[in-house]
Design an enzyme around this catalytic site. Sequence first.
Site, PDB file in Angstrom:
ATOM      1  N   SER A   6      13.198  17.538 -30.769  1.00 56.13           N
ATOM      2  CA  SER A   6      13.105  18.413 -29.604  1.00 56.13           C
ATOM      3  C   SER A   6      14.086  19.582 -29.694  1.00 56.13           C
ATOM      4  CB  SER A   6      13.407  17.605 -28.341  1.00 56.13           C
ATOM      5  OG  SER A   6      13.570  18.442 -27.212  1.00 56.13           O
ATOM      6  N   TYR A  64      10.817  25.148 -27.723  1.00 55.68           N
ATOM      7  CA  TYR A  64      10.727  25.832 -26.434  1.00 55.68           C
ATOM      8  C   TYR A  64      11.063  27.291 -26.707  1.00 55.68           C
ATOM      9  CZ  TYR A  64      10.730  21.356 -23.931  1.00 55.68           C
ATOM     10  OH  TYR A  64      10.405  20.105 -23.448  1.00 55.68           O
ATOM     11  N   THR A  99       5.693  24.340 -27.887  1.00 50.04           N
ATOM     12  CA  THR A  99       5.257  23.825 -26.584  1.00 50.04           C
ATOM     13  C   THR A  99       4.661  24.954 -25.756  1.00 50.04           C
ATOM     14  OG1 THR A  99       6.791  21.962 -26.522  1.00 50.04           O
ATOM     15  CG2 THR A  99       6.053  22.831 -24.413  1.00 50.04           C
ATOM     16  N   LYS A 122       1.530  22.734 -29.062  1.00 49.54           N
ATOM     17  CA  LYS A 122       1.684  21.436 -28.396  1.00 49.54           C
ATOM     18  C   LYS A 122       1.492  21.612 -26.895  1.00 49.54           C
ATOM     19  CE  LYS A 122       5.061  17.732 -27.622  1.00 49.54           C
ATOM     20  NZ  LYS A 122       5.065  17.838 -26.148  1.00 49.54           N
ATOM     21  N   HIS A 157       2.668  16.566 -21.965  1.00 51.28           N
ATOM     22  CA  HIS A 157       4.128  16.494 -21.913  1.00 51.28           C
ATOM     23  C   HIS A 157       4.581  15.166 -21.313  1.00 51.28           C
ATOM     24  CE1 HIS A 157       7.354  19.687 -22.472  1.00 51.28           C
ATOM     25  NE2 HIS A 157       8.077  18.631 -22.113  1.00 51.28           N
TER      26      HIS A 157
END
Length: 420
Positions: free
Chosen positions: A167, A190, A216, A293, A317
């Site tokens: 992440s 992100y 994402t 994603k 998510h």
Amino acid sequence: MPSFADQAASRRRFLQFLAASPLFAAGGLDAFAGEGPTPGTKLPDPLMWAPMRADQLIKSPKDAINVFDFEPVCRQNVPPAHFGYMASGIDDEVTLRANREGFSKFQLRPRRLVDVSKVDMSTEILGVKYSSPIVLAPVGGQRSFHDEGEVASARAAKVGDHLQILSTATSLGVEDVTAGRGAPIWYQLYATNKWEVAEAMIKRVDKAGALAVAVTVDRSGGRNQETLFRLRPSDTRDCNGCHDRSSLQASMKTRAMYQGIDLTGLTNTQSSAMTWDFFKRMRDMTKMKILAKGILAWEDAKIAADVGLDGIIVSNHGARSEDSGRSTIDALPEIVEAVNGRIPILVDSGFRRGSDVVKALCMGATAVCVGRPYIWGLGAFGQPGVERVLELLRVETYAMMQQVGAPSIKALTPAMVRRA
């Protein structure tokens, strides 16, 4: 027939029994034994399988019968606010429930008289062979659950030869996690609304040898994490030392991948301004594979293939970005049809059983990403807990492949699953 008084007494005893569970101990439920659960109570996942007494909790990873055995131990070990962060859905948590309930809408159709004395669970994902189709989904801030955080998860992934996706909100840097895994990993991005942030991270993970970046695309707005907000006040620690919420820059000081990155002008990490043009700009600066994603609609999946992405992850998510009510297993069939084999499709959100994994693979998924279960293992016992969670999922998947008559991943076909 029992009298109304008898029924009421039985109900109170049952509610008192629930109130004694460590799962509710830090949730402000001391008055639980009255008429029912306190408004906003999040029941365990799932209630009927979770041990309900402290003396019934597993004492070591080897005692676990399924992945659910780890959740109450994690709940007992991890500070309430940290547990709430992981456990939260959005608003009414309709999507959180749908992610589990969705699997009951599909039935497997077992085939018989097939030699399944040996089952090959190995699969190829973007040109790399792994021993299983089970992937560690990106989960941020894993040191919130255990001191060794993402490195403990990486070492566990190495034991079972699982792909790991790191992440952006990782506690530990991509370099340390890659070393723990002993092989290249993927990175979840992100991107924010500031290109320079994405650019800096892409360059860093590229240098660290990451094979792919999963961008994402479902964090485009705010989110009301009610479970977190209800558990946070019950956390008696002084959290200000680790959580400075005076600015985004300050709040990210404990997140390794944000070190040295200027977040000036940003108030959050959302990508509310992102369009498909972002991927073209990204392609011009890296040779890593690129995935989107957070895809839930077939139209977006088709565009992803049309614009040349290397893959997609069908994801809501873990029900942490929106409360549409749509499970990923429900969305998967139309997406597989739209993509028509042009790019790999991974899927996450709600996977807890080997049967869940096999259903998705039959529908056409290349691999399945698992998040909360391995975090339960991490919070409960550290690396050995993650290893056992992944082992249980492998064992269940292996057995289910035998049960449906599939000696290999390629033998899992759409004909083996149907909507109930």
